[in-house]
Design an enzyme around this catalytic site. Sequence first.
Site, PDB file in Angstrom:
ATOM      1  N   GLY A 299       0.823  -1.220   0.000  1.00  0.00           N
ATOM      2  CA  GLY A 299       0.000   0.000   0.000  1.00  0.00           C
ATOM      3  C   GLY A 299       0.845   1.252   0.000  1.00  0.00           C
ATOM      4  O   GLY A 299       0.487   2.269   0.603  1.00  0.00           O
TER       5      GLY A 299
ATOM      6  N   GLY B 233      -0.623   4.646  -0.971  1.00  0.00           N
ATOM      7  CA  GLY B 233      -1.854   5.026  -0.263  1.00  0.00           C
ATOM      8  C   GLY B 233      -1.695   6.235   0.650  1.00  0.00           C
ATOM      9  O   GLY B 233      -0.589   6.748   0.868  1.00  0.00           O
TER      10      GLY B 233
ATOM     11  N   ALA C 240       0.412   5.744   4.047  1.00  0.00           N
ATOM     12  CA  ALA C 240       1.856   5.722   3.792  1.00  0.00           C
ATOM     13  C   ALA C 240       2.367   7.152   3.648  1.00  0.00           C
ATOM     14  O   ALA C 240       3.375   7.536   4.255  1.00  0.00           O
ATOM     15  CB  ALA C 240       2.151   4.912   2.533  1.00  0.00           C
TER      16      ALA C 240
ATOM     17  N   ASP D  65      -2.503   0.572  17.290  1.00  0.00           N
ATOM     18  CA  ASP D  65      -3.603   1.436  17.709  1.00  0.00           C
ATOM     19  C   ASP D  65      -2.891   2.752  17.982  1.00  0.00           C
ATOM     20  O   ASP D  65      -2.173   2.870  18.978  1.00  0.00           O
ATOM     21  CB  ASP D  65      -4.282   0.908  18.973  1.00  0.00           C
ATOM     22  CG  ASP D  65      -5.490   1.747  19.325  1.00  0.00           C
ATOM     23  OD1 ASP D  65      -5.338   2.985  19.395  1.00  0.00           O
ATOM     24  OD2 ASP D  65      -6.582   1.190  19.516  1.00  0.00           O
ATOM     25  N   HIS D  66      -3.024   3.721  17.074  1.00  0.00           N
ATOM     26  CA  HIS D  66      -2.107   4.864  17.162  1.00  0.00           C
ATOM     27  C   HIS D  66      -2.302   5.681  18.441  1.00  0.00           C
ATOM     28  O   HIS D  66      -1.420   6.431  18.831  1.00  0.00           O
ATOM     29  CB  HIS D  66      -2.162   5.738  15.904  1.00  0.00           C
ATOM     30  CG  HIS D  66      -3.388   6.577  15.800  1.00  0.00           C
ATOM     31  ND1 HIS D  66      -4.544   6.118  15.247  1.00  0.00           N
ATOM     32  CD2 HIS D  66      -3.632   7.837  16.192  1.00  0.00           C
ATOM     33  CE1 HIS D  66      -5.449   7.076  15.306  1.00  0.00           C
ATOM     34  NE2 HIS D  66      -4.933   8.136  15.876  1.00  0.00           N
TER      35      HIS D  66
ATOM     36  N   HIS E  78      -9.693   2.504  20.137  1.00  0.00           N
ATOM     37  CA  HIS E  78      -8.975   3.572  20.854  1.00  0.00           C
ATOM     38  C   HIS E  78      -9.519   3.810  22.268  1.00  0.00           C
ATOM     39  O   HIS E  78      -8.753   3.950  23.216  1.00  0.00           O
ATOM     40  CB  HIS E  78      -9.051   4.891  20.081  1.00  0.00           C
ATOM     41  CG  HIS E  78      -8.618   4.777  18.658  1.00  0.00           C
ATOM     42  ND1 HIS E  78      -7.476   4.110  18.281  1.00  0.00           N
ATOM     43  CD2 HIS E  78      -9.158   5.248  17.515  1.00  0.00           C
ATOM     44  CE1 HIS E  78      -7.349   4.182  16.964  1.00  0.00           C
ATOM     45  NE2 HIS E  78      -8.354   4.861  16.479  1.00  0.00           N
TER      46      HIS E  78
ATOM     47  N   LYS F 163     -17.953  13.058  16.656  1.00  0.00           N
ATOM     48  CA  LYS F 163     -17.530  14.018  15.635  1.00  0.00           C
ATOM     49  C   LYS F 163     -18.380  15.278  15.752  1.00  0.00           C
ATOM     50  O   LYS F 163     -19.466  15.242  16.313  1.00  0.00           O
ATOM     51  CB  LYS F 163     -17.718  13.409  14.248  1.00  0.00           C
ATOM     52  CG  LYS F 163     -16.709  12.311  13.937  1.00  0.00           C
ATOM     53  CD  LYS F 163     -16.735  11.961  12.481  1.00  0.00           C
ATOM     54  CE  LYS F 163     -15.689  10.927  12.132  1.00  0.00           C
ATOM     55  NZ  LYS F 163     -14.303  11.401  12.352  1.00  0.00           N
TER      56      LYS F 163
HETATM   57  P1  NAD Z   1      -5.691   3.934   0.516  1.00  0.00           P
HETATM   58  O1  NAD Z   1      -6.912   3.491  -0.202  1.00  0.00           O
HETATM   59  O2  NAD Z   1      -5.251   5.359   0.400  1.00  0.00           O
HETATM   60  O3  NAD Z   1      -4.451   3.030   0.048  1.00  0.00           O
HETATM   61  C1  NAD Z   1      -4.565   1.659  -0.109  1.00  0.00           C
HETATM   62  C2  NAD Z   1      -3.323   1.104  -0.787  1.00  0.00           C
HETATM   63  O4  NAD Z   1      -3.578  -0.265  -1.077  1.00  0.00           O
HETATM   64  C3  NAD Z   1      -2.939   1.772  -2.091  1.00  0.00           C
HETATM   65  O5  NAD Z   1      -1.526   1.930  -2.136  1.00  0.00           O
HETATM   66  C4  NAD Z   1      -3.380   0.753  -3.154  1.00  0.00           C
HETATM   67  O6  NAD Z   1      -2.566   0.792  -4.320  1.00  0.00           O
HETATM   68  C5  NAD Z   1      -3.178  -0.538  -2.412  1.00  0.00           C
HETATM   69  N1  NAD Z   1      -3.989  -1.627  -2.961  1.00  0.00           N
HETATM   70  C6  NAD Z   1      -5.340  -1.680  -3.089  1.00  0.00           C
HETATM   71  N2  NAD Z   1      -5.699  -2.831  -3.696  1.00  0.00           N
HETATM   72  C7  NAD Z   1      -4.556  -3.519  -3.943  1.00  0.00           C
HETATM   73  C8  NAD Z   1      -4.270  -4.764  -4.552  1.00  0.00           C
HETATM   74  N3  NAD Z   1      -5.224  -5.561  -5.045  1.00  0.00           N
HETATM   75  N4  NAD Z   1      -2.974  -5.149  -4.631  1.00  0.00           N
HETATM   76  C9  NAD Z   1      -1.999  -4.359  -4.161  1.00  0.00           C
HETATM   77  N5  NAD Z   1      -2.201  -3.175  -3.561  1.00  0.00           N
HETATM   78  C10 NAD Z   1      -3.472  -2.753  -3.464  1.00  0.00           C
HETATM   79  O7  NAD Z   1      -5.872   3.498   2.034  1.00  0.00           O
HETATM   80  P2  NAD Z   1      -5.139   4.111   3.332  1.00  0.00           P
HETATM   81  O8  NAD Z   1      -5.946   5.260   3.816  1.00  0.00           O
HETATM   82  O9  NAD Z   1      -3.710   4.323   3.045  1.00  0.00           O
HETATM   83  O10 NAD Z   1      -5.346   2.958   4.414  1.00  0.00           O
HETATM   84  C11 NAD Z   1      -4.603   1.754   4.437  1.00  0.00           C
HETATM   85  C12 NAD Z   1      -5.082   0.917   5.632  1.00  0.00           C
HETATM   86  O11 NAD Z   1      -4.828   1.621   6.839  1.00  0.00           O
HETATM   87  C13 NAD Z   1      -6.579   0.648   5.615  1.00  0.00           C
HETATM   88  O12 NAD Z   1      -6.819  -0.610   6.195  1.00  0.00           O
HETATM   89  C14 NAD Z   1      -7.140   1.731   6.501  1.00  0.00           C
HETATM   90  O13 NAD Z   1      -8.376   1.378   7.061  1.00  0.00           O
HETATM   91  C15 NAD Z   1      -6.044   1.818   7.547  1.00  0.00           C
HETATM   92  N6  NAD Z   1      -5.986   3.105   8.228  1.00  0.00           N
HETATM   93  C16 NAD Z   1      -5.801   4.264   7.518  1.00  0.00           C
HETATM   94  C17 NAD Z   1      -5.707   5.464   8.188  1.00  0.00           C
HETATM   95  C18 NAD Z   1      -5.453   6.761   7.448  1.00  0.00           C
HETATM   96  O14 NAD Z   1      -5.251   7.764   8.124  1.00  0.00           O
HETATM   97  N7  NAD Z   1      -5.426   6.788   6.140  1.00  0.00           N
HETATM   98  C19 NAD Z   1      -5.818   5.502   9.576  1.00  0.00           C
HETATM   99  C20 NAD Z   1      -5.998   4.303  10.281  1.00  0.00           C
HETATM  100  C21 NAD Z   1      -6.071   3.122   9.584  1.00  0.00           C
END
Ligand code: NAD
Length: 490
Positions: free
Chosen positions: A10, A13, A16, A179-180, A242, A342
Amino acid sequence: MESSTFVLFGATGDLAKRKIYPALYNLFADGKLSGPLSVIGLGRRELSNETFQAQVLDSLRTFSRRKVEESAELQDFLLAFEYSVLDVGRPEDYKKLLAHVQRREELLNIPENRMFYLSVGPEFFGPIAGNINTSGLGDTKGWKRLIIEKPFGRDLKSARALNDSLNAAFTEEEIFRIDHFLGKPMVQNLEVLKYSNPVLRALWQNRYIANVQITAAETVGVEERAGYYDKAGALRDMFQNHMLQLLMMMAMQLPKGSTPEDVRSKKRHVIRSVRPLLKEDVARHVVRGQYAAGEIRGSKVDGYTSEPGIEASSQNETYIAARLWIDDPLWSEVPFYIRTGKRMKEKSTRIVIEFKEPFNDLHNKNRGKLELDPNLLVIEIGPGEGISLQLNTKNPRQHGQLEPVSIKHESGNPDLPEAYENLIYDALLGDATFFAHWEEVELSWQWVQPIIEATEEGTLPLHSYAAGSYGPDAADELLGEDHWWLDEEL
Ligand code: NAD
């Protein structure tokens, strides 16, 4: 710390970009990552290493707490990032990934220590773990570890199924569930506060504490996460993870030792001792709410069901409050009040400990009844960090009348490490103290399961509250003779 390869699923995403790259950069700049750094980012799209490195740089410029300056160190950091295409469901992609990881291990002389960070949706956790197992990526001469994020299941059953799928490739000791909230400095400070302050240690029990209030209030609405949030709601998004983690950290007894297992077993004791909810009693102890249109700091805002991506008929909760008890000799009869929502009036995560007032009914011949404000210990977790203690003193200007004064310590350091920095660093060290153990997760789901069922069966009403308020009135009634301590009173 031994060096390792950081394999990031990911990598393109949101998480990251906003959290993981800035955390790695700040750890690197603080000299905390020993040995050569090797990060392999994975995503479905074709990307060159150069384009990937430019994306990482872009995210550092936007999100890093430390200013990013051109330097040789910055170039070294960026060159540690390489990219591989991987579709989570294609086994041959894992073979290519293994070859890539091994090439870098050899080139940089990195031992076979592999950190797999799954920054992807939870539906991919099982398939990824399975493919790590069968591709040989998990056969290492060094250690292998897995970092995953919430959401961890939708209910007790799905969480158990998810955990079973991870256990096919990783042992419990190898799984680091983020769990941040557990990475926040003031949450990590809770144990030390008790341990290093005999005064607090002595008072941390039902003899002296009247009630405990744990609040995580946000002013933002659903933002861009409508699709996810409308299915999760405040219960799954905040409360099950949390809020119950904050409860465990606050109420746990001091462990005898300081190993991660010492701490986590005390936390498990807390969540195991929370008095179970009966489905027929849920409505007496839990309040669900949804924000209606209102005003926050002078700006008008829409109600939840008018937000983009939310159905007008949505019955999802954006607020939840609960009253619970811990059936343990240390805490018996102390109510714990927990709420999160919220579009509330102020953004604040805090724990307020209200002490008992044994002298409140004392009569003094000359002065009449003493009207004492309760002593309060307020632990501010965010956005500002601090601790304050509210005491009663005489005011010499007001004829010696008693009035509350607050002794405050505010951390005042805006440049503290972020939660993700603390957590990624600990995971690289193999220290699981501030990660959720599976049993904590399972017991938390077990406790909230009757709330999920009562909601689905329509026996738990959904109350409306105006955006910019402190939540529904029903949440005030939940406290009986007690009251929620509000921002302006603290
Ligand atoms: P996002 O949708 O922005 O990114 C998801 C990533 O997964 C992307 O890089 C995408 O290319 C990749 N992906 C999707 N399908 C794929 C596949 N079939 N093969 C390979 N890669 C694939 O999601 P995000 O916001 O970055 O969240 C990632 C995880 O972290 C999720 O489980 C989300 O619930 C969790 N999370 C996110 C946040 C946040 O602040 N964004 C906070 C807490 C938890």
